[in-house]
Design a protein around this motif. Structure first.
Motif, PDB file in Angstrom:
ATOM      1  N   SER A   1       5.258   3.761   0.544  1.00  0.00           N
ATOM      2  CA  SER A   1       5.205   3.235   1.901  1.00  0.00           C
ATOM      3  C   SER A   1       5.161   4.196   2.974  1.00  0.00           C
ATOM      4  O   SER A   1       4.070   3.716   3.782  1.00  0.00           O
TER       5      SER A   1
ATOM      6  N   LYS B   1       1.592   5.516   2.931  1.00  0.00           N
ATOM      7  CA  LYS B   1       0.632   4.537   3.363  1.00  0.00           C
ATOM      8  C   LYS B   1       0.485   4.641   4.738  1.00  0.00           C
ATOM      9  O   LYS B   1      -0.323   4.357   5.567  1.00  0.00           O
ATOM     10  N   TYR B   2       1.897   4.532   5.481  1.00  0.00           N
ATOM     11  CA  TYR B   2       1.977   4.416   6.871  1.00  0.00           C
ATOM     12  C   TYR B   2       1.132   5.588   7.496  1.00  0.00           C
ATOM     13  O   TYR B   2       0.467   5.536   8.441  1.00  0.00           O
TER      14      TYR B   2
ATOM     15  N   PHE C   1       9.980   3.955   4.283  1.00  0.00           N
ATOM     16  CA  PHE C   1       9.000   5.198   4.570  1.00  0.00           C
ATOM     17  C   PHE C   1       9.567   6.350   3.916  1.00  0.00           C
ATOM     18  O   PHE C   1       8.926   7.342   3.442  1.00  0.00           O
TER      19      PHE C   1
END
Length: 108
Positions: A81, A84-85, A60
């Motif tokens: 990522s 997106k989280y 992340f």
């Protein structure tokens, strides 16, 4: 409350606290604020270090290095990522804020 149920609730609460901390740490890094400390989130240094480690391990965040078992995240950047989280969990964060507001209102 039954002891087993109480322990289970405490474990769930602990997991939620970690998810909440991960979310707010990623939000701060995404905003370009990498000068936060454990005190910024009212957690221990160990808890913050654990979350930084998890965020790095999950991909992340990047530009993190460790020295003497202490993460240095002054130059941290959020990854795709991580974005997106944040996007996937923004509704969860909103629900948590509403639940906290209701809880605070009921205390009045």
């Amino acid at each position: 409350m039954h002891l087993l149920l109480q322990i289970d609730c405490e474990l769930e609460e602990d997991a939620m606290d970690k998810q909440r901390l991960l979310y707010v740490v990623l939000k701060e890094i995404n905003k370009g604020n990498c000068s936060f400390t454990a005190n910024s989130f009212d957690v221990s240094e160990e808890e913050l270090h654990d979350i930084i480690g998890i965020a790095k391990q999950e991909g992340f965040i990047q530009n993190i290095y460790w020295a003497d078992d202490i993460p240095h995240y002054e130059m941290a950047k959020i990854t795709l990522s991580g974005l997106k989280y944040l996007e996937e969990n923004s509704k969860w964060a909103k629900a948590c804020r509403i639940a906290k507001e209701v809880k605070d209102f009921i205390k009045l």
